[in-house]
Design a protein around this motif. Structure first.
Motif, mmCIF file in Angstrom:
data_model
loop_
_atom_site.group_PDB
_atom_site.id
_atom_site.type_symbol
_atom_site.label_atom_id
_atom_site.label_comp_id
_atom_site.label_asym_id
_atom_site.label_seq_id
_atom_site.Cartn_x
_atom_site.Cartn_y
_atom_site.Cartn_z
ATOM 1 N N ILE A 61 0.775 -1.113 0.060
ATOM 2 C CA ILE A 61 -0.121 0.010 0.209
ATOM 3 C C ILE A 61 0.951 1.317 0.019
ATOM 4 C CG2 ILE A 61 -0.173 0.036 2.663
ATOM 5 C CD1 ILE A 61 -3.449 0.169 0.378
ATOM 6 N N LYS A 62 2.077 1.080 0.687
ATOM 7 C CA LYS A 62 3.246 2.381 0.691
ATOM 8 C C LYS A 62 3.622 2.543 -0.794
ATOM 9 C CE LYS A 62 6.310 4.401 3.677
ATOM 10 N NZ LYS A 62 7.442 4.284 4.554
ATOM 11 N N GLY A 63 3.833 1.655 -1.226
ATOM 12 C CA GLY A 63 4.418 1.493 -2.577
ATOM 13 C C GLY A 63 3.421 2.256 -3.527
ATOM 14 N N SER A 64 2.118 1.738 -3.335
ATOM 15 C CA SER A 64 1.095 2.397 -4.488
ATOM 16 C C SER A 64 0.796 3.886 -4.149
ATOM 17 C CB SER A 64 -0.158 1.422 -4.469
ATOM 18 O OG SER A 64 -0.691 1.519 -3.295
ATOM 19 N N SER A 65 1.113 4.188 -2.728
ATOM 20 C CA SER A 65 1.196 5.500 -2.423
ATOM 21 C C SER A 65 2.163 6.611 -3.293
ATOM 22 C CB SER A 65 0.920 5.729 -0.915
ATOM 23 O OG SER A 65 2.172 5.698 -0.292
ATOM 24 N N TYR A 66 3.328 5.801 -3.527
ATOM 25 C CA TYR A 66 4.406 6.740 -4.236
ATOM 26 C C TYR A 66 4.104 6.595 -5.820
ATOM 27 C CZ TYR A 66 7.246 5.760 -0.194
ATOM 28 O OH TYR A 66 7.534 5.755 1.059
ATOM 29 N N GLY A 67 2.657 6.077 -6.218
ATOM 30 C CA GLY A 67 2.661 5.862 -7.772
ATOM 31 C C GLY A 67 3.014 4.522 -8.467
ATOM 32 N N ASP A 69 2.435 0.758 -9.467
ATOM 33 C CA ASP A 69 1.388 -0.208 -9.475
ATOM 34 C C ASP A 69 1.121 -1.092 -8.282
ATOM 35 O OD1 ASP A 69 -0.641 -1.637 -11.359
ATOM 36 O OD2 ASP A 69 0.846 -3.209 -10.968
ATOM 37 N N ARG A 70 0.049 -1.131 -7.608
ATOM 38 C CA ARG A 70 -0.403 -2.008 -6.667
ATOM 39 C C ARG A 70 0.240 -3.193 -6.778
ATOM 40 N NH1 ARG A 70 -3.985 -2.039 -1.888
ATOM 41 N NH2 ARG A 70 -3.178 -3.794 -0.926
ATOM 42 N N SER A 72 2.449 -4.594 -8.485
ATOM 43 C CA SER A 72 4.024 -4.908 -8.587
ATOM 44 C C SER A 72 4.392 -4.645 -6.918
ATOM 45 C CB SER A 72 4.682 -3.647 -9.348
ATOM 46 O OG SER A 72 4.223 -4.037 -10.740
ATOM 47 N N ALA A 73 3.843 -3.411 -6.459
ATOM 48 C CA ALA A 73 4.165 -3.201 -4.980
ATOM 49 C C ALA A 73 3.712 -4.302 -4.025
ATOM 50 C CB ALA A 73 3.273 -1.635 -4.540
ATOM 51 N N ASP A 74 2.755 -5.210 -4.216
ATOM 52 C CA ASP A 74 2.345 -6.138 -3.287
ATOM 53 C C ASP A 74 3.283 -7.339 -3.817
ATOM 54 O OD1 ASP A 74 0.503 -5.014 -1.916
ATOM 55 O OD2 ASP A 74 -1.210 -5.817 -3.313
ATOM 56 N N HIS A 75 3.584 -7.502 -4.865
ATOM 57 C CA HIS A 75 4.627 -8.533 -5.089
ATOM 58 C C HIS A 75 5.753 -8.140 -4.107
ATOM 59 C CE1 HIS A 75 2.954 -9.472 -9.370
ATOM 60 N NE2 HIS A 75 2.494 -10.286 -8.156
ATOM 61 N N MET A 76 6.444 -6.864 -4.061
ATOM 62 C CA MET A 76 7.392 -6.859 -3.371
ATOM 63 C C MET A 76 7.049 -7.079 -1.711
ATOM 64 S SD MET A 76 8.766 -3.113 -4.961
ATOM 65 C CE MET A 76 9.902 -2.564 -3.973
ATOM 66 N N GLY A 77 5.951 -6.471 -1.600
ATOM 67 C CA GLY A 77 5.533 -6.945 -0.096
ATOM 68 C C GLY A 77 5.646 -8.298 0.289
ATOM 69 N N MET A 78 5.162 -9.283 -0.583
ATOM 70 C CA MET A 78 5.221 -10.796 -0.309
ATOM 71 C C MET A 78 6.723 -11.140 -0.473
ATOM 72 S SD MET A 78 2.053 -12.152 -2.392
ATOM 73 C CE MET A 78 1.738 -11.007 -3.832
ATOM 74 N N LEU A 79 7.379 -10.441 -1.033
ATOM 75 C CA LEU A 79 8.874 -11.173 -1.165
ATOM 76 C C LEU A 79 9.591 -10.366 0.406
ATOM 77 C CD1 LEU A 79 10.175 -10.148 -4.574
ATOM 78 C CD2 LEU A 79 9.667 -12.212 -3.712
ATOM 79 N N ALA A 80 9.293 -9.456 0.759
ATOM 80 C CA ALA A 80 9.695 -9.105 1.999
ATOM 81 C C ALA A 80 9.170 -10.200 3.226
ATOM 82 C CB ALA A 80 8.950 -7.665 2.681
ATOM 83 N N THR A 81 7.993 -10.886 2.814
ATOM 84 C CA THR A 81 7.603 -11.624 3.891
ATOM 85 C C THR A 81 8.707 -12.880 3.908
ATOM 86 O OG1 THR A 81 5.938 -12.750 2.571
ATOM 87 C CG2 THR A 81 5.418 -10.885 3.761
ATOM 88 N N GLY A 136 0.100 -15.442 -1.934
ATOM 89 C CA GLY A 136 0.574 -15.289 -3.237
ATOM 90 C C GLY A 136 -0.162 -14.291 -4.296
ATOM 91 N N ASN A 137 -1.138 -13.961 -3.654
ATOM 92 C CA ASN A 137 -1.876 -12.590 -4.494
ATOM 93 C C ASN A 137 -1.854 -11.465 -3.976
ATOM 94 O OD1 ASN A 137 -3.525 -14.920 -5.971
ATOM 95 N ND2 ASN A 137 -3.933 -15.523 -3.883
ATOM 96 N N PRO A 138 -1.544 -10.348 -5.130
ATOM 97 C CA PRO A 138 -1.731 -9.038 -4.537
ATOM 98 C C PRO A 138 -3.067 -8.642 -3.871
ATOM 99 C CG PRO A 138 -2.087 -9.190 -6.855
ATOM 100 C CD PRO A 138 -1.857 -10.475 -6.254
ATOM 101 N N TYR A 139 -3.260 -7.414 -3.091
ATOM 102 C CA TYR A 139 -4.430 -6.980 -2.758
ATOM 103 C C TYR A 139 -4.890 -7.852 -1.461
ATOM 104 C CZ TYR A 139 -4.974 -3.961 -6.553
ATOM 105 O OH TYR A 139 -4.560 -3.024 -7.595
ATOM 106 N N PHE A 140 -4.002 -8.730 -0.811
ATOM 107 C CA PHE A 140 -4.263 -9.309 0.325
ATOM 108 C C PHE A 140 -3.239 -8.975 1.338
ATOM 109 C CE2 PHE A 140 -6.650 -11.889 -2.421
ATOM 110 C CZ PHE A 140 -7.810 -12.312 -1.839
ATOM 111 N N THR A 141 -3.614 -9.425 2.579
ATOM 112 C CA THR A 141 -2.623 -9.076 3.723
ATOM 113 C C THR A 141 -2.227 -10.547 4.289
ATOM 114 O OG1 THR A 141 -4.123 -9.164 5.308
ATOM 115 C CG2 THR A 141 -3.886 -7.076 4.434
#
Ligand code: UDP
Length: 238
Positions: A61-67, A69-70, A72-81, A136-141
């Motif tokens: 959500i933070k990545g998408s706030s910088y503009g 794509d959500r 792509s940003a969620d893929h990064m979030g999942m890699l962080a986990t 494994g899916n974006p838009y989830f937590t």
């Protein structure tokens, strides 16, 4: 030695819980402490599954706030986990707990793929299983991932380990009269818009009658007490 009330549990840790006093990343002291707390329930012969978030590194959500794509940003979030899961696996194994990381996103060189039957086998053999990469899916937590995996593995309860003692009727940081809640139903959490977990996670748990315990992981011994059935934190269920 205390006796466990549950045979199989899911513990959800937030990524931020690993930061300690740092602004970012993983504190070696804190991850060692978390591993020792997990050890306390492992020693009770409880089958332990874990999901860890990624908020200490990146949130979609933070990545998408910088503009960005959500997705792509969620893929990064999942890699962080996945980064956190590997660190936690290492810390658990250092404290003598055989551990496997299963990732919802295939990355065979560093984690097993998520295979339910294999996860169940690990649990039966008393290996801790860490489910990485969320659903494994974006838009989830990762809260939703923890509820989903808890149901798939038939965990009896999901403990959400937080930095606060329990759920409050309003945000205690902004309201000095906020009252602690010891027990509440999933439906009431949703109706009163309490931020125990995101609404997707709470409604999935409600629909499938998965109880949730909110506990403060920073208090040593809390997770062990909760697994032994002591009333601490907040119980969400019927
Ligand atoms: N995420 C995702 N799908 C999932 C789980 C997580 O896209 O099924 C991404 C999302 O960007 C999220 C990030 O991974 O912000 C880290 O997870 P979360 O915010 O749940 O971590 P926590 O707040 O528990 O540290």
């Amino acid at each position: 030695m205390p006796t466990a009330k549950f045979k199989r549990v899911m513990v959800k840790l937030s990524g931020e819980a690993l930061m300690g006093d740092q602004e970012f990343g993983i504190s070696p002291e804190v991850i060692g402490y978390v591993a020792s707390e997990i050890r306390s329930i492992f020693d009770l012969n409880v089958e332990v599954a874990l999901v860890i978030g990624g908020g200490n590194i990146f949130r979609g959500i933070k990545g998408s706030s910088y503009g960005m794509d959500r997705t792509s940003a969620d893929h990064m979030g999942m890699l962080a986990t996945v980064i956190n899961s590997i660190a936690l696996c290492d810390a658990l194994e250092k404290q003598g707990m055989p551990t496997r990381v299963q990732s919802a996103i295939a990355m065979h060189e560093i984690a097993e793929p998520y295979i339910l039957r294999r996860a169940l086998r690990h649990l039966e053999k008393k290996r801790v299983v860490i489910f990485a990469a969320g659903t494994g899916n974006p838009y989830f937590t990762t809260d939703t991932a923890a509820v989903l995996r808890a149901q798939e593995i038939h965990a009896e309860i999901l403990f959400k380990a937080t930095k606060v003692d329990c759920l409050f009727d309003k945000d205690p940081e902004c309201n000095s009269d906020a009252q602690p809640i010891t027990s509440i139903t999933h439906k009431q959490v949703l109706e009163r818009e309490l931020r125990a977990m995101d609404t997707t996670a709470t409604s999935l748990a409600m629909d499938n009658k998965l109880p949730i315990g909110i506990i403060n992981m920073l208090t040593p011994g809390n997770i062990c007490k909760a697994v032994c059935g002591e009333t601490i934190g907040t119980y969400i269920g019927d």
